[in-house]
Design a protein around this motif. Structure first.
Motif, mmCIF file in Angstrom:
data_model
loop_
_atom_site.group_PDB
_atom_site.id
_atom_site.type_symbol
_atom_site.label_atom_id
_atom_site.label_comp_id
_atom_site.label_asym_id
_atom_site.label_seq_id
_atom_site.Cartn_x
_atom_site.Cartn_y
_atom_site.Cartn_z
ATOM 1 N N PHE A 1 -25.818 -35.390 5.680
ATOM 2 C CA PHE A 1 -24.143 -35.067 5.303
ATOM 3 C C PHE A 1 -23.968 -32.831 5.461
ATOM 4 O O PHE A 1 -22.789 -33.133 4.796
ATOM 5 C CB PHE A 1 -23.823 -35.074 4.336
ATOM 6 N N GLY A 2 -24.772 -32.366 5.145
ATOM 7 C CA GLY A 2 -24.688 -31.359 4.868
ATOM 8 C C GLY A 2 -24.785 -30.325 3.418
ATOM 9 O O GLY A 2 -25.273 -31.288 2.817
ATOM 10 N N GLN A 3 -24.079 -29.471 4.294
ATOM 11 C CA GLN A 3 -24.755 -28.679 3.045
ATOM 12 C C GLN A 3 -23.742 -28.956 1.334
ATOM 13 O O GLN A 3 -22.627 -29.199 1.630
ATOM 14 C CB GLN A 3 -24.555 -27.074 2.326
ATOM 15 N N ALA A 4 -24.242 -28.749 -0.261
ATOM 16 C CA ALA A 4 -23.715 -29.567 -1.178
ATOM 17 C C ALA A 4 -22.547 -27.786 -1.215
ATOM 18 O O ALA A 4 -22.364 -26.609 -0.789
ATOM 19 C CB ALA A 4 -23.943 -28.961 -1.566
ATOM 20 N N GLN A 5 -21.200 -28.581 -2.046
ATOM 21 C CA GLN A 5 -20.510 -27.979 -2.052
ATOM 22 C C GLN A 5 -19.178 -28.076 -2.611
ATOM 23 O O GLN A 5 -19.406 -28.969 -3.629
ATOM 24 C CB GLN A 5 -19.123 -27.352 -0.654
ATOM 25 N N LEU A 6 -18.609 -27.126 -3.775
ATOM 26 C CA LEU A 6 -17.839 -27.060 -4.831
ATOM 27 C C LEU A 6 -15.966 -26.481 -4.501
ATOM 28 O O LEU A 6 -16.396 -25.637 -4.312
ATOM 29 C CB LEU A 6 -18.187 -26.497 -6.121
ATOM 30 N N ARG A 7 -15.064 -27.095 -4.154
ATOM 31 C CA ARG A 7 -13.887 -27.128 -3.881
ATOM 32 C C ARG A 7 -12.570 -27.075 -4.358
ATOM 33 O O ARG A 7 -12.931 -28.751 -4.609
ATOM 34 C CB ARG A 7 -13.990 -27.208 -2.374
ATOM 35 N N ASN A 8 -12.468 -26.583 -5.463
ATOM 36 C CA ASN A 8 -10.732 -27.304 -6.311
ATOM 37 C C ASN A 8 -11.847 -28.045 -7.717
ATOM 38 O O ASN A 8 -10.789 -28.946 -7.698
ATOM 39 C CB ASN A 8 -9.536 -26.808 -5.343
#
Length: 114
Positions: free
Chosen positions: A75-82
């Protein structure tokens, strides 16, 4: 060359020749793990992902897919948003962990049901 060094060199050479002449049993090869599918996910639509799982499940039931298979849903690159964990998928869209989890469960459900 001194006598001790000469004897050591002769012994070493003899040992190498003796080892080279010993028949060696081939190592047991590891068996191939089977088929692996990789999907670079650009959607978390549960119906779309369900259909992917259903396709493999049906192929497995019909015998055209192996009994043991491994599937990667990337599912792609791990992110932390807000403060919310998720991924940046291959359609350049942010997906939450909850969406990814629901899509993963839909894939497994499609595989199982079909």
């Amino acid at each position: 060359m001194t006598g001790i060094l000469r004897r050591a060199a002769t012994l070493l050479a003899t040992s190498v020749v003796a080892v080279a002449l010993i028949p060696v049993q081939p190592a047991l090869a590891l068996t191939y793990p089977g088929t692996v599918w990789s999907y670079y996910m650009s959607s978390v639509s549960t119906s779309t992902v369900y259909d992917l799982g259903c396709t493999l499940g049906t192929a497995r039931k019909d015998g055209s897919a192996p009994q043991d298979a491994l599937v990667f849903l990337d599912f792609g690159q791990a992110q932390l948003r807000n403060g919310v964990y998720g991924t940046w998928d291959f359609s350049n869209t942010y997906r939450t962990v909850t969406q990814v989890q629901a899509a993963s469960v839909a894939y497994a459900h499609g595989f199982y049901v079909c």
